[in-house]
Design an enzyme around this catalytic site. Structure first.
Site, PDB file in Angstrom:
ATOM      1  N   GLY A 210       0.864  -1.424   0.175  1.00 50.87           N
ATOM      2  CA  GLY A 210      -0.433  -0.073  -0.310  1.00 50.87           C
ATOM      3  C   GLY A 210       0.822   0.687   0.021  1.00 50.87           C
ATOM      4  O   GLY A 210       2.362   1.136  -0.520  1.00 50.87           O
ATOM      5  N   ASN A 211       0.308   1.788   0.668  1.00 50.33           N
ATOM      6  CA  ASN A 211       1.332   3.781   0.504  1.00 50.33           C
ATOM      7  C   ASN A 211       0.326   4.714   2.059  1.00 50.33           C
ATOM      8  O   ASN A 211      -0.452   4.577   1.945  1.00 50.33           O
ATOM      9  CB  ASN A 211       1.440   4.164  -1.079  1.00 50.33           C
ATOM     10  CG  ASN A 211      -0.047   4.447  -1.872  1.00 50.33           C
ATOM     11  OD1 ASN A 211      -0.988   5.267  -0.922  1.00 50.33           O
ATOM     12  ND2 ASN A 211      -0.397   4.353  -2.765  1.00 50.33           N
ATOM     13  N   HIS A 212       0.799   5.861   1.851  1.00 48.52           N
ATOM     14  CA  HIS A 212       0.626   6.187   2.960  1.00 48.52           C
ATOM     15  C   HIS A 212       0.026   7.527   2.586  1.00 48.52           C
ATOM     16  O   HIS A 212      -0.838   8.146   3.103  1.00 48.52           O
ATOM     17  CB  HIS A 212       1.510   7.254   3.536  1.00 48.52           C
ATOM     18  CG  HIS A 212       3.073   5.847   3.820  1.00 48.52           C
ATOM     19  ND1 HIS A 212       2.592   6.197   4.656  1.00 48.52           N
ATOM     20  CD2 HIS A 212       4.119   6.185   3.538  1.00 48.52           C
ATOM     21  CE1 HIS A 212       3.506   5.300   4.965  1.00 48.52           C
ATOM     22  NE2 HIS A 212       4.949   5.570   4.595  1.00 48.52           N
ATOM     23  N   ALA A 278      -3.775   7.582  -4.708  1.00 44.34           N
ATOM     24  CA  ALA A 278      -2.726   6.750  -5.426  1.00 44.34           C
ATOM     25  C   ALA A 278      -2.532   5.531  -4.886  1.00 44.34           C
ATOM     26  O   ALA A 278      -2.450   4.577  -4.375  1.00 44.34           O
ATOM     27  CB  ALA A 278      -1.922   7.127  -3.791  1.00 44.34           C
TER      28      ALA A 278
END
Ligand code: C5P
Length: 401
Positions: A210-212, A278
């Site tokens: 995943g990402n932030h 994102a």
């Protein structure tokens, strides 16, 4: 639409006054600040204490308090000018006729005559009174003054008769006003699709890549688009913040492929699509069906490319659709963003530079540059994501619609 609005509720003397307790609750729930004024007769049907408690504000019905010897004056003009909108509900035949003729023999009418905001009125009376030529003429006259008529419903009346004259239900009154306030807004009648947040790409049933991303920028865009009159669909990745506005249609998705499917489906109907998510560019080729156990050996996860949602929508885009992408670049930002805009067939790209202090993932502020197809650049200074959202949408309204 009522969030943050100052709403003045004028209650007159009909049995339907009991419904204003629910109406007040709904207005408060919709985020409005509510003040209530009563006609003298309304106090026979509903108590000031009930409405003061629900509205969290004192309720007024007289120019001064007869019991209070200090002689404190209740200023009807201030109250009328305070309001962003006034609702007279229930509006009796008596009050309608006074509003129409300009008679002003009580505090509520004084406030009404002083109000410069939109005034809504929801009549409540028996069916023969409702159909009386005098009532019909008064309703018409009030509309000619610019007041907004919320028609009565049909059903059982307090008299025991059946027919037209029941005050509109509180939910319908709130709905009517919400829709009316949207009229004339810059995005009225437009369908806006927004995606936001990260995607999670499964490695096994309990792990993911995943990402932030917090989804804050996309949620701010959704809220602003809604308050500019649009019908908004928000496709939201996992763990993202949620919009407070309940009229925004939110579709929760987890993976890039799920997000892609939902966006492609909604894009068919959209006038404007803003892709701020994102999205993970890669996903594990084969997600394990069971939790991967430690084996003492290194493991390799083969990653394969995810669909590029923005590029796919760029290929589908019709002449009248507006497509906006985001770009997060760490080097050669402007050139890369321009290349991306053309490659993905966008009308506008929002360049986000994460190295700028207070900008990007998780922050409440952002600093971006808007770039259009002619490669014009519009740098925006560091602002809250909500203000940036407003500027992006205003740019779309001014240049792209
Ligand atoms: O190519 P890049 O990922 O930098 O482009 C960013 C833009 O493309 C954003 O608007 C993002 O939402 C979108 N995007 C996408 N699908 C992907 C990757 C990015 O829609 N797989």
């Amino acid at each position: 639409m009522l969030r943050g609005k100052k709403v003045l509720l004028g209650v007159t003397g009909s049995i339907a006054a009991y419904k204003t307790t629910f109406l007040t609750r709904l207005l408060i729930k919709a985020g409005a600040e509510v003040k209530v004024v009563l006609s003298p007769a309304a106090r026979d049907f509903v108590t000031p204490l009930t409405l003061a408690t629900l509205s969290k504000n004192p309720v007024q019905w007289e120019y001064f308090d007869r019991e209070d010897e200090s002689g404190e004056w209740h200023n009807h003009v201030d109250l009328g000018l305070w309001a962003d909108c006034m609702i007279i509900a229930p509006a009796t035949s008596n009050t309608l006729s006074k509003m129409a003729s300009g008679a002003c023999d009580n505090f509520l009418l004084g406030v009404y005559m002083s109000a410069k905001c939109p005034v809504y009125f929801a009549p409540a009376m028996d069916l023969d009174m409702y159909k009386h030529p005098a009532t019909l003429e008064n309703i018409e006259k009030l509309q000619s003054f610019g007041n907004r008529f919320i028609p009565a419903g049909t059903g059982e009346l307090a008299s025991g008769l059946e027919g037209e004259g029941r005050m509109a239900e509180p939910e319908d009154i709130v709905d009517f006003i919400g829709k009316d306030l949207l009229k004339g807004m810059p995005l009225e009648g437009k369908k806006v699709l927004i995606n936001a947040g990260p995607t999670h790409e499964a490695i096994d049933p309990v792990r993911f890549i995943g990402n932030h991303s917090s989804g804050k920028m996309g949620v701010a865009l959704a809220e602003r688009a809604y308050s500019m009159g649009a019908e908004v669909s928000l496709v939201l990745g996992p763990g993202s913040v949620m919009p407070v506005e309940s009229s925004i249609a939110v579709y929760h998705v987890v993976s890039a492929r799920e997000m892609n499917d939902k966006c492609r489906e909604l894009f068919q109907e959209a006038d404007i699509a803003i892709l701020s998510a994102a999205v993970a560019d890669y996903r594990p080729k084969d997600a394990a069906t069971q939790k991967i156990k430690k084996s003492g050996e290194d493991i390799h996860i083969q990653l394969i490319e995810n669909p590029d949602i923005l590029k796919g929508l760029g290929e589908l885009k019709g002449d009248k659709q507006v497509l906006v992408g985001f770009a997060l670049e760490t080097q050669n930002a402007i050139e890369n963003a321009i290349a991306k805009l053309h490659k993905k067939n966008c009308d506008l790209i929002v360049l986000n530079t994460p190295s700028k202090k207070g900008s990007g993932f998780g922050h409440d502020t952002n600093e971006v540059t808007l770039i259009d197809r002619k490669e014009n650049q519009y740098p925006l200074e560091l602002k809250s994501k909500s203000e940036i959202a407003q500027e992006i949408l205003q740019h779309i309204c001014n240049h792209l619609l």
